[in-house]
Design an enzyme around this catalytic site. Structure first.
Site, PDB file in Angstrom:
ATOM      1  N   HIS A 161     -33.211  36.901  -4.069  1.00 66.12           N
ATOM      2  CA  HIS A 161     -33.242  37.555  -2.755  1.00 66.12           C
ATOM      3  C   HIS A 161     -34.530  38.355  -2.522  1.00 66.12           C
ATOM      4  O   HIS A 161     -35.104  38.328  -1.459  1.00 66.12           O
ATOM      5  CB  HIS A 161     -32.051  38.508  -2.610  1.00 66.12           C
ATOM      6  CG  HIS A 161     -30.732  37.834  -2.781  1.00 66.12           C
ATOM      7  ND1 HIS A 161     -30.297  36.825  -1.949  1.00 66.12           N
ATOM      8  CD2 HIS A 161     -29.751  38.003  -3.692  1.00 66.12           C
ATOM      9  CE1 HIS A 161     -29.107  36.421  -2.332  1.00 66.12           C
ATOM     10  NE2 HIS A 161     -28.747  37.118  -3.396  1.00 66.12           N
TER      11      HIS A 161
ATOM     12  N   HIS B 116     -24.158  34.742   1.951  1.00 64.19           N
ATOM     13  CA  HIS B 116     -23.335  33.523   1.927  1.00 64.19           C
ATOM     14  C   HIS B 116     -22.772  33.215   3.322  1.00 64.19           C
ATOM     15  O   HIS B 116     -22.617  32.054   3.699  1.00 64.19           O
ATOM     16  CB  HIS B 116     -22.202  33.639   0.899  1.00 64.19           C
ATOM     17  CG  HIS B 116     -22.698  33.983  -0.478  1.00 64.19           C
ATOM     18  ND1 HIS B 116     -21.920  34.609  -1.409  1.00 64.19           N
ATOM     19  CD2 HIS B 116     -23.922  33.810  -1.060  1.00 64.19           C
ATOM     20  CE1 HIS B 116     -22.639  34.801  -2.519  1.00 64.19           C
ATOM     21  NE2 HIS B 116     -23.858  34.330  -2.317  1.00 64.19           N
TER      22      HIS B 116
ATOM     23  N   HIS C 250     -26.333  27.245  -6.195  1.00 61.18           N
ATOM     24  CA  HIS C 250     -26.041  28.549  -5.602  1.00 61.18           C
ATOM     25  C   HIS C 250     -27.328  29.273  -5.193  1.00 61.18           C
ATOM     26  O   HIS C 250     -27.366  29.958  -4.165  1.00 61.18           O
ATOM     27  CB  HIS C 250     -25.202  29.438  -6.518  1.00 61.18           C
ATOM     28  CG  HIS C 250     -24.824  30.705  -5.813  1.00 61.18           C
ATOM     29  ND1 HIS C 250     -23.798  30.756  -4.895  1.00 61.18           N
ATOM     30  CD2 HIS C 250     -25.402  31.929  -5.806  1.00 61.18           C
ATOM     31  CE1 HIS C 250     -23.753  31.958  -4.364  1.00 61.18           C
ATOM     32  NE2 HIS C 250     -24.711  32.694  -4.897  1.00 61.18           N
TER      33      HIS C 250
ATOM     34  N   ASP D   2     -28.238  30.780  -1.533  1.00 60.38           N
ATOM     35  CA  ASP D   2     -28.782  32.124  -1.270  1.00 60.38           C
ATOM     36  C   ASP D   2     -30.080  32.029  -0.462  1.00 60.38           C
ATOM     37  O   ASP D   2     -30.301  32.802   0.471  1.00 60.38           O
ATOM     38  CB  ASP D   2     -29.098  32.838  -2.596  1.00 60.38           C
ATOM     39  CG  ASP D   2     -27.863  33.421  -3.263  1.00 60.38           C
ATOM     40  OD1 ASP D   2     -26.822  33.572  -2.601  1.00 60.38           O
ATOM     41  OD2 ASP D   2     -27.954  33.737  -4.472  1.00 60.38           O
TER      42      ASP D   2
END
Ligand SMILES: [Zn+2]
Length: 304
Positions: free
Chosen positions: A263, A79, A236, A240
């Site tokens: 991720h 972030h 969100h 990421d």
């Protein structure tokens, strides 16, 4: 606009880590042109610099963790990296006195606000950007991610598909260098209520709370004020993705399409992209025109 930037003066932020539950103090300091983003574990001495580079990622299951040759790590960097990317910060030294970057409110909002209130300074050294030369993709079951060339922008087209009916299917397409990104910055990390105990029994999410994550139980958002925007979940995931792609070292020009990624998929994919020098080129941008000079092998080394 196209010269390298850093922050005007140092700024401090403190808070707990989402997974470790440990309190950390970070200090974001200005850094010289061409030094990039670096983390420094100031609670340890010697070989304590950790570079946020895709090949230094040691774990990307729930968050992005980077590790140096000395076994020193910094986790949940995504972030903060996204905030630096979106604000065009090319160079900064981030001092940290623990293992994990504070989660704050679960988004990039506080990093963005603090950096903007401190100020950003531009140097007279041109930025470098990565151009994607061809279509590249990675699939993992139903998940996939791809990148293809684009002219001057970075497009991210992201979709999520959750069995939970409140989250469900969400998709958003963002032009990173041209859109108003406030709904991306402000979107918080999220999890399902039934996963919280499971994660904590495995030693994760120890710092998690309704102050730093959206928790969804069946058809309900448990956070008192609900969602911050209609597409907060997928937004969100885009945040990421932006943070994770900044581990390539520079801004990217290209179009990314991702379905149900996270991720790990992003990192596996970037390793594939940057393992073959045919896939990309790095160019210095002077003024508003794109230089024909492809930066030489020395520059390539900085990301590969
Ligand atoms: Zn996140």
């Amino acid at each position: 606009m196209l010269n390298q930037k850093t922050i005007k003066s140092s700024l401090c932020i403190s808070g707990v880590g989402l997974h470790s539950g440990k309190k950390a103090n970070i200090r974001i300091c200005p850094a010289a042109p061409n030094s990039g983003i670096q983390f420094k574990r100031i609670d340890l001495s010697g070989n304590n610099i950790v570079i946020p580079n895709i090949f230094n990622v040691s774990s990307a299951n729930l968050c992005t963790t980077i590790l140096n040759d000395n076994g020193i790590s910094v986790s949940t960097i995504e972030h903060l990296m996204a905030a630096l990317f979106c604000l065009g910060i090319d160079n900064a030294l981030i001092e940290i006195d623990n293992v994990e970057v504070p989660i704050l409110d679960g988004s990039s909002k506080i990093f963005i606000e603090k950096i903007l209130s401190t100020g950003i300074i531009e140097t007279n050294i041109p930025i470098k950007v990565i151009f994607i030369n061809k279509f590249i993709e990675l699939k993992d079951g139903e998940k996939f991610i791809s990148i293809e060339p684009s002219k001057t922008n970075l497009l991210i087209d992201f979709e999520i598909k959750y069995q939970n009916s409140l989250i469900g299917n969400q998709r958003n397409i963002i032009d990173v260098y041209n859109c108003d990104l406030s709904e991306i910055y402000n979107s918080r990390t999220f999890c399902l209520y039934e996963d919280v105990k499971k994660l904590q029994s495995l030693g994760f999410a120890l710092g998690g709370s309704l102050d730093n994550a959206i928790v969804v139980k069946d058809n309900l958002v448990l956070n008192e004020n609900g969602l911050r925007n209609e597409k907060e979940f997928v937004n969100h995931k885009i945040l990421d993705c932006i943070g994770d792609i900044y581990l390539s070292g520079f801004k990217i020009i290209g179009k990314i399409i991702c379905s149900q990624g996270g991720h790990k998929l992003t990192n596996d994919f970037l390793r594939k992209v940057f393992s073959d020098k045919e896939n990309y080129s790095i160019q210095e941008i002077r003024g508003t025109t794109i230089s024909k000079n492809i930066v030489n092998r020395v520059a390539l080394k900085s990301i590969a």
